[in-house]
Design a protein around this motif. Structure first.
Motif, PDB file in Angstrom:
ATOM      1  N   GLU A   1      44.619  49.788  44.607  1.00 53.01           N
ATOM      2  CA  GLU A   1      45.278  49.494  45.885  1.00 53.01           C
ATOM      3  C   GLU A   1      44.655  48.279  46.578  1.00 53.01           C
ATOM      4  N   ILE A   2      43.522  47.843  46.089  1.00 52.93           N
ATOM      5  CA  ILE A   2      42.807  46.761  46.767  1.00 52.93           C
ATOM      6  C   ILE A   2      43.353  45.414  46.300  1.00 52.93           C
ATOM      7  N   VAL A   3      43.789  44.617  47.256  1.00 51.79           N
ATOM      8  CA  VAL A   3      44.313  43.286  46.932  1.00 51.79           C
ATOM      9  C   VAL A   3      43.162  42.297  46.983  1.00 51.79           C
ATOM     10  N   LEU A   4      42.919  41.623  45.853  1.00 46.27           N
ATOM     11  CA  LEU A   4      41.837  40.645  45.774  1.00 46.27           C
ATOM     12  C   LEU A   4      42.411  39.240  45.855  1.00 46.27           C
ATOM     13  N   PRO A   5      41.777  38.349  46.598  1.00 46.51           N
ATOM     14  CA  PRO A   5      42.299  36.978  46.713  1.00 46.51           C
ATOM     15  C   PRO A   5      42.128  36.213  45.413  1.00 46.51           C
ATOM     16  N   GLY A   6      43.017  35.245  45.195  1.00 43.05           N
ATOM     17  CA  GLY A   6      42.890  34.381  44.021  1.00 43.05           C
ATOM     18  C   GLY A   6      43.600  34.944  42.811  1.00 43.05           C
ATOM     19  N   LYS A   7      43.847  34.083  41.862  1.00 43.37           N
ATOM     20  CA  LYS A   7      44.498  34.480  40.621  1.00 43.37           C
ATOM     21  C   LYS A   7      43.456  35.019  39.659  1.00 43.37           C
ATOM     22  N   VAL A   8      43.933  35.669  38.622  1.00 42.69           N
ATOM     23  CA  VAL A   8      43.031  36.221  37.623  1.00 42.69           C
ATOM     24  C   VAL A   8      43.359  35.640  36.264  1.00 42.69           C
ATOM     25  N   GLY A   9      42.360  35.233  35.531  1.00 44.74           N
ATOM     26  CA  GLY A   9      42.577  34.907  34.132  1.00 44.74           C
ATOM     27  C   GLY A   9      42.274  33.483  33.749  1.00 44.74           C
ATOM     28  N   HIS A  10      42.477  32.515  34.665  1.00 45.31           N
ATOM     29  CA  HIS A  10      42.295  31.139  34.244  1.00 45.31           C
ATOM     30  C   HIS A  10      41.429  30.325  35.206  1.00 45.31           C
ATOM     31  N   GLU A  11      40.792  30.995  36.172  1.00 51.55           N
ATOM     32  CA  GLU A  11      39.978  30.236  37.102  1.00 51.55           C
ATOM     33  C   GLU A  11      38.665  29.806  36.446  1.00 51.55           C
TER      34      GLU A  11
ATOM     35  N   VAL B   1      36.867  44.701  37.318  1.00 53.04           N
ATOM     36  CA  VAL B   1      37.274  43.701  38.298  1.00 53.04           C
ATOM     37  C   VAL B   1      36.860  42.366  37.682  1.00 53.04           C
ATOM     38  N   GLU B   2      37.828  41.476  37.509  1.00 51.92           N
ATOM     39  CA  GLU B   2      37.585  40.275  36.694  1.00 51.92           C
ATOM     40  C   GLU B   2      37.610  39.007  37.544  1.00 51.92           C
ATOM     41  N   CYS B   3      37.067  37.940  36.947  1.00 53.08           N
ATOM     42  CA  CYS B   3      37.029  36.630  37.628  1.00 53.08           C
ATOM     43  C   CYS B   3      36.523  36.798  39.058  1.00 53.08           C
ATOM     44  N   VAL B   4      35.412  37.449  39.207  1.00 57.00           N
ATOM     45  CA  VAL B   4      34.926  37.817  40.542  1.00 57.00           C
ATOM     46  C   VAL B   4      34.288  36.609  41.234  1.00 57.00           C
ATOM     47  N   THR B   5      34.792  36.284  42.376  1.00 58.14           N
ATOM     48  CA  THR B   5      34.187  35.285  43.258  1.00 58.14           C
ATOM     49  C   THR B   5      33.559  36.038  44.432  1.00 58.14           C
ATOM     50  N   LYS B   6      32.846  35.294  45.271  1.00 62.63           N
ATOM     51  CA  LYS B   6      32.292  35.958  46.456  1.00 62.63           C
ATOM     52  C   LYS B   6      33.408  36.509  47.333  1.00 62.63           C
ATOM     53  N   ALA B   7      34.501  35.757  47.445  1.00 54.75           N
ATOM     54  CA  ALA B   7      35.626  36.222  48.263  1.00 54.75           C
ATOM     55  C   ALA B   7      36.214  37.513  47.692  1.00 54.75           C
ATOM     56  N   ARG B   8      36.349  37.549  46.370  1.00 53.03           N
ATOM     57  CA  ARG B   8      36.902  38.750  45.731  1.00 53.03           C
ATOM     58  C   ARG B   8      35.929  39.925  45.872  1.00 53.03           C
ATOM     59  N   LEU B   9      34.652  39.623  45.795  1.00 54.39           N
ATOM     60  CA  LEU B   9      33.642  40.675  45.924  1.00 54.39           C
ATOM     61  C   LEU B   9      33.699  41.303  47.320  1.00 54.39           C
ATOM     62  N   HIS B  10      33.797  40.464  48.335  1.00 53.55           N
ATOM     63  CA  HIS B  10      33.845  40.999  49.706  1.00 53.55           C
ATOM     64  C   HIS B  10      35.129  41.781  49.943  1.00 53.55           C
TER      65      HIS B  10
ATOM     66  N   LEU C   1      36.691  43.416  47.686  1.00 57.28           N
ATOM     67  CA  LEU C   1      36.485  44.673  46.956  1.00 57.28           C
ATOM     68  C   LEU C   1      35.676  45.656  47.810  1.00 57.28           C
ATOM     69  N   LEU C   2      34.562  45.186  48.364  1.00 55.30           N
ATOM     70  CA  LEU C   2      33.716  46.062  49.184  1.00 55.30           C
ATOM     71  C   LEU C   2      34.488  46.578  50.395  1.00 55.30           C
ATOM     72  N   ARG C   3      35.259  45.679  51.011  1.00 54.16           N
ATOM     73  CA  ARG C   3      36.036  46.071  52.195  1.00 54.16           C
ATOM     74  C   ARG C   3      37.029  47.177  51.823  1.00 54.16           C
ATOM     75  N   GLY C   4      37.716  46.993  50.728  1.00 51.77           N
ATOM     76  CA  GLY C   4      38.700  47.982  50.289  1.00 51.77           C
ATOM     77  C   GLY C   4      38.067  49.327  49.974  1.00 51.77           C
ATOM     78  N   LEU C   5      36.928  49.297  49.314  1.00 50.23           N
ATOM     79  CA  LEU C   5      36.247  50.552  48.970  1.00 50.23           C
ATOM     80  C   LEU C   5      35.763  51.251  50.240  1.00 50.23           C
ATOM     81  N   ARG C   6      35.259  50.466  51.191  1.00 45.47           N
ATOM     82  CA  ARG C   6      34.803  51.068  52.457  1.00 45.47           C
ATOM     83  C   ARG C   6      35.971  51.722  53.204  1.00 45.47           C
ATOM     84  N   GLU C   7      37.149  51.147  53.030  1.00 45.45           N
ATOM     85  CA  GLU C   7      38.339  51.708  53.690  1.00 45.45           C
ATOM     86  C   GLU C   7      38.882  52.909  52.925  1.00 45.45           C
ATOM     87  N   GLY C   8      38.229  53.247  51.827  1.00 44.32           N
ATOM     88  CA  GLY C   8      38.628  54.428  51.071  1.00 44.32           C
ATOM     89  C   GLY C   8      39.793  54.199  50.134  1.00 44.32           C
ATOM     90  N   LYS C   9      40.111  52.925  49.884  1.00 50.68           N
ATOM     91  CA  LYS C   9      41.233  52.633  48.983  1.00 50.68           C
ATOM     92  C   LYS C   9      40.831  52.868  47.534  1.00 50.68           C
TER      93      LYS C   9
END
Ligand code: FES
Length: 187
Positions: free
Chosen positions: A167-177, A144-153, A155-163
């Motif tokens: 399948e987990i959609v993370l907010p924000g773009k990846v690669g150039h932030e 999981v790349e370019c991790v922000t606090k928003a992306r981290l939360h 991620l945790l939410r998705g894993l708790r939901e069993g995804k």
């Protein structure tokens, strides 16, 4: 009962890949460690001792090999073992703040497992993806790349939901932030 008691056929298959010598036998160490890690999520001192006895070596040597690879866990892990890279690029990008966020959100430290058995956490050395720092790895899944606090939360939410991770959609773009202290601040 030993872990390998009912895996004698598998063990014979592993040994057959190496020379039939004491040194060749010890070459089976890595596949044996990997098998225990995959099946039990960690390699307890009892399992280390069992492997050492089978291979004719010492538990100290087994532990020494394990300590070289962050994949092998000497402490219990949850269903999702979150590894936070804490080396320079990720540290500059906010890995410490992400770690603090995890500790606070999950209420655990290294070596603990959340009461629901879902999560454990670990700081690790450079994962080799410094250009997408900060980086977190769940089990042995893709990073999981370019991790922000928003992306981290998210991620945790998705894993708790069993995804599954993909399948987990993370907010924000990846690669150039650009990240500072775990927050996205620019492109
Ligand atoms: S410093 Fe984190 S991936 Fe290299």
């Amino acid at each position: 009962m030993g872990f390998f008691d009912d895996k004698q056929d598998w063990l014979r298959g592993v040994f057959a890949q190496y020379p039939d010598t004491p040194q060749g036998r010890r070459a089976a160490l890595m596949p044996m460690l990997r098998r225990v890690q995959q099946d039990e999520g960690w390699i307890s001192p009892e399992r280390q001792e069992e492997i050492a006895q089978i291979l004719g070596t010492t538990a100290t040597e087994v532990a020494g090999v394990m300590s070289f690879y962050s994949y092998y866990q000497a402490l219990p892990t949850g269903k999702y073992h979150l590894q936070v890279c804490a080396t320079l690029s990720c540290a500059i990008g906010g890995a410490d703040e992400l770690w603090d966020e995890l500790v606070q959100e999950l209420g655990i430290l290294r070596g603990d497992v959340t009461p629901d058995g879902l999560f454990s956490i670990q700081k690790v050395e450079c994962l080799g993806s410094c250009h997408t720092a900060p980086v977190v790895q769940v089990n042995d899944e893709p990073y999981v790349e370019c991790v922000t606090k928003a992306r981290l939360h998210a991620l945790l939410r998705g894993l708790r939901e069993g995804k599954r991770l993909e399948e987990i959609v993370l907010p924000g773009k990846v690669g150039h932030e650009v990240h500072v202290r775990g927050e996205e601040v620019g492109v």
